[in-house]
Design an enzyme around this catalytic site. Structure first.
Site, PDB file in Angstrom:
ATOM      1  CG  ASN A  13      -1.857   1.560  -1.899  1.00 43.44           C
ATOM      2  OD1 ASN A  13      -2.324   0.923  -0.958  1.00 43.44           O
ATOM      3  ND2 ASN A  13      -0.579   1.910  -1.978  1.00 43.44           N
ATOM      4  CE  LYS A  15      -0.406   5.191  -0.365  1.00 41.95           C
ATOM      5  NZ  LYS A  15       0.522   6.298  -0.488  1.00 41.95           N
ATOM      6  CG  HIS A  98       3.647   1.493  -2.124  1.00 47.69           C
ATOM      7  ND1 HIS A  98       4.137   2.486  -1.301  1.00 47.69           N
ATOM      8  CD2 HIS A  98       2.703   2.054  -2.903  1.00 47.69           C
ATOM      9  CE1 HIS A  98       3.484   3.607  -1.573  1.00 47.69           C
ATOM     10  NE2 HIS A  98       2.615   3.381  -2.547  1.00 47.69           N
ATOM     11  CD  GLU A 100       3.240   4.765   1.381  1.00 46.63           C
ATOM     12  OE1 GLU A 100       2.367   3.906   1.636  1.00 46.63           O
ATOM     13  OE2 GLU A 100       2.971   5.855   0.840  1.00 46.63           O
ATOM     14  CD  GLU A 170       2.656   4.462  -6.490  1.00 48.04           C
ATOM     15  OE1 GLU A 170       1.470   4.762  -6.603  1.00 48.04           O
ATOM     16  OE2 GLU A 170       3.148   4.060  -5.423  1.00 48.04           O
ATOM     17  N   GLY A 176       1.626  11.347  -1.812  1.00 41.64           N
ATOM     18  CA  GLY A 176       1.044  11.958  -0.622  1.00 41.64           C
ATOM     19  C   GLY A 176       1.493  13.385  -0.378  1.00 41.64           C
ATOM     20  CB  SER A 216      -0.164  13.887  -5.790  1.00 38.19           C
ATOM     21  OG  SER A 216       0.499  13.824  -4.526  1.00 38.19           O
TER      22      SER A 216
HETATM   23  P1  13P Z   1      -1.172   9.397  -3.221  1.00 47.13           P
HETATM   24  O1  13P Z   1      -2.166   9.283  -4.357  1.00 47.13           O
HETATM   25  O2  13P Z   1      -1.840   9.610  -1.887  1.00 47.13           O
HETATM   26  O3  13P Z   1      -0.093  10.364  -3.527  1.00 47.13           O
HETATM   27  O4  13P Z   1      -0.478   7.959  -3.092  1.00 47.13           O
HETATM   28  C1  13P Z   1       0.018   7.345  -4.232  1.00 47.13           C
HETATM   29  C2  13P Z   1       0.410   5.974  -3.884  1.00 47.13           C
HETATM   30  O5  13P Z   1       1.335   5.752  -3.132  1.00 47.13           O
HETATM   31  C3  13P Z   1      -0.364   4.881  -4.467  1.00 47.13           C
HETATM   32  O6  13P Z   1       0.243   3.662  -4.266  1.00 47.13           O
END
Ligand code: 13P
Length: 255
Positions: A13, A15, A98, A100, A170, A176, A216
């Site tokens: 992803n 982002k 997601h 976010e 997740e 992150g 992560s």
């Molecule tokens: P990270 O791997 O940067 O923690 O992000 C995970 C994520 O949100 C994947 O959709």
């Protein structure tokens, strides 16, 4: 409970990262780093990078996904992108729900469900994201919350359409932050997701469902997470932007 019954999928992803020009460069690196993978490999890019990503991955083992989709096919929804627009480009996958999107763009379980239904109807494969906040984990409601998120996201999804659904667990506190869930924590919730899908669709459907872990995940911890019986793949943020790190995760999934 046989892991061989289902497809291992590693999805990146990206982002809000990478211009189309940068996308072409990263895909060129990924094509070199990821060859003959033992799992399905997907890269989910910003909308603006999708045409370039579809073109650049042709003839390779990389599949392309979007990071979101609107639930209407067309109309007065300024700034939105519909499922037919994605399929017309040759996009195969889409992420919905997601954390976010839920946190910053006010998405709810109901809109996640609408997006999933629209994407499935258009022929996309859908990665539905679920997961709890740190406060929810500490309150001991993780399983209940994730069960509810899964149930609402899948409302109206037929058993046939479920074959095109992947669920990504997740935990928000692991995204992150560099703070990965332990393999046992990931396993516990991924198993709970499979259980609720079993209650809704039956054991065979649950056994065939790909459940990913995300948060992560990196080259160092992927093998242990992916060794768990109910963790069939990963949804990778930061580490998907580095060809070597992503390729190492893909390799761990193929074993
Ligand atoms: P990270 O791997 O940067 O923690 O992000 C995970 C994520 O949100 C994947 O959709």
């Amino acid at each position: 409970m046989n892991k061989q019954l289902r497809k291992a999928i590693i999805a990146g992803n990206w982002k809000m990262n990478k211009t189309p020009t940068e996308t072409a460069a990263l895909i060129a690196q990924l094509k070199g780093a990821v060859q003959n993978p033992g799992c399905e490999v997907v890269i989910c890019t910003p909308f603006t990078s999708l045409p370039c990503a579809v073109e650049a991955t042709k003839g390779s083992c990389l599949h392309v996904g979007a990071e979101n989709v609107h639930f209407e096919a067309s109309g007065a929804f300024t700034g939105e992108i519909s499922a037919p627009m994605l399929t017309d480009l040759g996009v195969e996958y889409v992420i919905v729900g997601h954390s976010e999107r839920r946190q910053y763009f006010a998405e709810t379980d109901q809109t996640v469900n609408k997006r999933a239904l629209a994407a499935l109807a258009a022929g996309l494969k859908v990665i539905v994201c679920v997961g709890e906040s740190l406060a929810q984990r500490e309150e001991g409601v993780t399983e209940e919350l994730v069960r509810m998120q899964v149930k609402i996201a899948l409302q109206g999804v037929s058993a046939e359409a479920l074959k095109n659904v992947i669920i990504a667990y997740e935990p928000i506190w692991a995204i992150g932050t560099g703070r990965t869930a332990t393999a046992d924590q990931a396993q516990e919730v991924c198993a709970a997701i499979r259980r609720v899908v079993g209650e809704l669709y039956g054991q065979t459907a649950a056994d065939g469902l790909t459940v990913q872990y995300g948060g992560s995940m990196n080259a160092g911890n992927a093998a242990e997470l992916l060794s768990k019986p109910d963790v069939d793949g990963g949804l990778i943020g930061g580490a998907s932007l580095k060809a070597d790190a992503f390729a190492a995760i893909v390799e761990a999934a193929g074993k």
